[in-house]
Design a protein around this motif. Sequence first.
Motif, PDB file in Angstrom:
ATOM      1  N   HIS A 101       0.877  -1.172   0.000  1.00 37.04           N
ATOM      2  CA  HIS A 101       0.000   0.000   0.000  1.00 37.04           C
ATOM      3  C   HIS A 101       0.905   1.209   0.000  1.00 37.04           C
ATOM      4  O   HIS A 101       2.051   1.132   0.464  1.00 37.04           O
ATOM      5  CB  HIS A 101      -0.875  -0.058   1.270  1.00 37.04           C
ATOM      6  CG  HIS A 101      -1.942   0.964   1.332  1.00 37.04           C
ATOM      7  ND1 HIS A 101      -1.775   2.181   1.920  1.00 37.04           N
ATOM      8  CD2 HIS A 101      -3.223   0.935   0.882  1.00 37.04           C
ATOM      9  CE1 HIS A 101      -2.898   2.867   1.838  1.00 37.04           C
ATOM     10  NE2 HIS A 101      -3.793   2.131   1.210  1.00 37.04           N
ATOM     11  N   ARG A 102       0.428   2.322  -0.493  1.00 38.42           N
ATOM     12  CA  ARG A 102       1.300   3.516  -0.570  1.00 38.42           C
ATOM     13  C   ARG A 102       1.856   3.920   0.786  1.00 38.42           C
ATOM     14  O   ARG A 102       2.878   4.557   0.881  1.00 38.42           O
ATOM     15  CB  ARG A 102       0.566   4.665  -1.245  1.00 38.42           C
ATOM     16  CG  ARG A 102      -0.593   5.212  -0.453  1.00 38.42           C
ATOM     17  CD  ARG A 102      -1.331   6.310  -1.231  1.00 38.42           C
ATOM     18  NE  ARG A 102      -2.504   6.725  -0.552  1.00 38.42           N
ATOM     19  CZ  ARG A 102      -3.671   6.097  -0.579  1.00 38.42           C
ATOM     20  NH1 ARG A 102      -3.789   4.995  -1.280  1.00 38.42           N
ATOM     21  NH2 ARG A 102      -4.699   6.545   0.086  1.00 38.42           N
ATOM     22  N   GLU A 103       1.173   3.521   1.874  1.00 43.80           N
ATOM     23  CA  GLU A 103       1.624   3.875   3.215  1.00 43.80           C
ATOM     24  C   GLU A 103       2.397   2.752   3.895  1.00 43.80           C
ATOM     25  O   GLU A 103       2.924   2.941   4.974  1.00 43.80           O
ATOM     26  CB  GLU A 103       0.414   4.239   4.077  1.00 43.80           C
ATOM     27  CG  GLU A 103      -0.360   5.436   3.564  1.00 43.80           C
ATOM     28  CD  GLU A 103      -1.660   5.633   4.312  1.00 43.80           C
ATOM     29  OE1 GLU A 103      -1.744   5.249   5.494  1.00 43.80           O
ATOM     30  OE2 GLU A 103      -2.594   6.168   3.712  1.00 43.80           O
ATOM     31  N   GLY A 104       2.435   1.562   3.303  1.00 42.59           N
ATOM     32  CA  GLY A 104       3.107   0.430   3.936  1.00 42.59           C
ATOM     33  C   GLY A 104       2.532  -0.879   3.426  1.00 42.59           C
ATOM     34  O   GLY A 104       2.474  -1.121   2.239  1.00 42.59           O
ATOM     35  N   ILE A 105       2.043  -1.697   4.340  1.00 42.67           N
ATOM     36  CA  ILE A 105       1.426  -2.979   4.018  1.00 42.67           C
ATOM     37  C   ILE A 105      -0.016  -2.958   4.523  1.00 42.67           C
ATOM     38  O   ILE A 105      -0.269  -2.587   5.669  1.00 42.67           O
ATOM     39  CB  ILE A 105       2.167  -4.157   4.695  1.00 42.67           C
ATOM     40  CG1 ILE A 105       3.619  -4.205   4.251  1.00 42.67           C
ATOM     41  CG2 ILE A 105       1.454  -5.482   4.426  1.00 42.67           C
ATOM     42  CD1 ILE A 105       3.817  -4.569   2.806  1.00 42.67           C
ATOM     43  N   ARG A 106      -0.951  -3.369   3.657  1.00 49.28           N
ATOM     44  CA  ARG A 106      -2.359  -3.432   4.060  1.00 49.28           C
ATOM     45  C   ARG A 106      -2.778  -4.887   4.186  1.00 49.28           C
ATOM     46  O   ARG A 106      -2.585  -5.677   3.268  1.00 49.28           O
ATOM     47  CB  ARG A 106      -3.244  -2.731   3.041  1.00 49.28           C
ATOM     48  CG  ARG A 106      -4.692  -2.617   3.526  1.00 49.28           C
ATOM     49  CD  ARG A 106      -5.580  -1.950   2.512  1.00 49.28           C
ATOM     50  NE  ARG A 106      -5.928  -2.942   1.501  1.00 49.28           N
ATOM     51  CZ  ARG A 106      -6.200  -2.663   0.237  1.00 49.28           C
ATOM     52  NH1 ARG A 106      -6.132  -1.425  -0.196  1.00 49.28           N
ATOM     53  NH2 ARG A 106      -6.519  -3.618  -0.605  1.00 49.28           N
ATOM     54  N   ILE A 107      -3.351  -5.236   5.334  1.00 51.06           N
ATOM     55  CA  ILE A 107      -3.895  -6.564   5.582  1.00 51.06           C
ATOM     56  C   ILE A 107      -5.411  -6.433   5.605  1.00 51.06           C
ATOM     57  O   ILE A 107      -5.955  -5.628   6.368  1.00 51.06           O
ATOM     58  CB  ILE A 107      -3.389  -7.137   6.921  1.00 51.06           C
ATOM     59  CG1 ILE A 107      -1.865  -7.199   6.918  1.00 51.06           C
ATOM     60  CG2 ILE A 107      -4.004  -8.503   7.191  1.00 51.06           C
ATOM     61  CD1 ILE A 107      -1.260  -7.457   8.274  1.00 51.06           C
ATOM     62  N   ASP A 108      -6.084  -7.214   4.755  1.00 54.65           N
ATOM     63  CA  ASP A 108      -7.543  -7.186   4.677  1.00 54.65           C
ATOM     64  C   ASP A 108      -8.123  -8.505   5.154  1.00 54.65           C
ATOM     65  O   ASP A 108      -7.605  -9.572   4.815  1.00 54.65           O
ATOM     66  CB  ASP A 108      -8.020  -6.986   3.230  1.00 54.65           C
ATOM     67  CG  ASP A 108      -7.624  -5.642   2.654  1.00 54.65           C
ATOM     68  OD1 ASP A 108      -7.592  -4.656   3.411  1.00 54.65           O
ATOM     69  OD2 ASP A 108      -7.374  -5.582   1.437  1.00 54.65           O
ATOM     70  N   VAL A 109      -9.179  -8.424   5.935  1.00 54.88           N
ATOM     71  CA  VAL A 109      -9.956  -9.596   6.328  1.00 54.88           C
ATOM     72  C   VAL A 109     -11.381  -9.314   5.877  1.00 54.88           C
ATOM     73  O   VAL A 109     -11.982  -8.309   6.291  1.00 54.88           O
ATOM     74  CB  VAL A 109      -9.902  -9.842   7.851  1.00 54.88           C
ATOM     75  CG1 VAL A 109     -10.761 -11.027   8.231  1.00 54.88           C
ATOM     76  CG2 VAL A 109      -8.465 -10.040   8.305  1.00 54.88           C
ATOM     77  N   CYS A 110     -11.906 -10.191   5.023  1.00 50.89           N
ATOM     78  CA  CYS A 110     -13.230  -9.991   4.434  1.00 50.89           C
ATOM     79  C   CYS A 110     -14.184 -11.089   4.875  1.00 50.89           C
ATOM     80  O   CYS A 110     -13.769 -12.229   5.081  1.00 50.89           O
ATOM     81  CB  CYS A 110     -13.140 -10.031   2.908  1.00 50.89           C
ATOM     82  SG  CYS A 110     -11.861  -8.998   2.211  1.00 50.89           S
ATOM     83  N   ASP A 111     -15.458 -10.731   4.978  1.00 49.08           N
ATOM     84  CA  ASP A 111     -16.478 -11.751   5.206  1.00 49.08           C
ATOM     85  C   ASP A 111     -17.711 -11.418   4.382  1.00 49.08           C
ATOM     86  O   ASP A 111     -17.838 -10.313   3.859  1.00 49.08           O
ATOM     87  CB  ASP A 111     -16.801 -11.930   6.689  1.00 49.08           C
ATOM     88  CG  ASP A 111     -17.611 -10.798   7.291  1.00 49.08           C
ATOM     89  OD1 ASP A 111     -18.465 -10.221   6.607  1.00 49.08           O
ATOM     90  OD2 ASP A 111     -17.401 -10.497   8.472  1.00 49.08           O
TER      91      ASP A 111
END
Length: 100
Positions: free
Chosen positions: A6-16
Amino acid sequence: MGARRHREGIRIDVCDTGIGIPAQHQARVFEAFYRIDSPERPAAHECGLGLGLATVQRLADLQEARVRLRSRPGRGTVMSVVLPASGGHAHNLFGNRRDS
């Protein structure tokens, strides 16, 4: 679940694909012990203590990370944590600052 740059670092997504979180509750779900009571949800005694997202927010704050919630009732929810790129200050799980 997934992770990406991500432009700011690392993005972790959890979806349901659950019942979603109504807009009027979205800010409060990060409060300790806050639970949503509604006919669509299991009985309060079956759905936990209301500490999960409060814990996520606290750990994110310690890491100077950002938590984002996107939810659509009837469609599901995406919780994202954006961890800052290295070079910032990080904290271990006990809240002690360590320089990276």
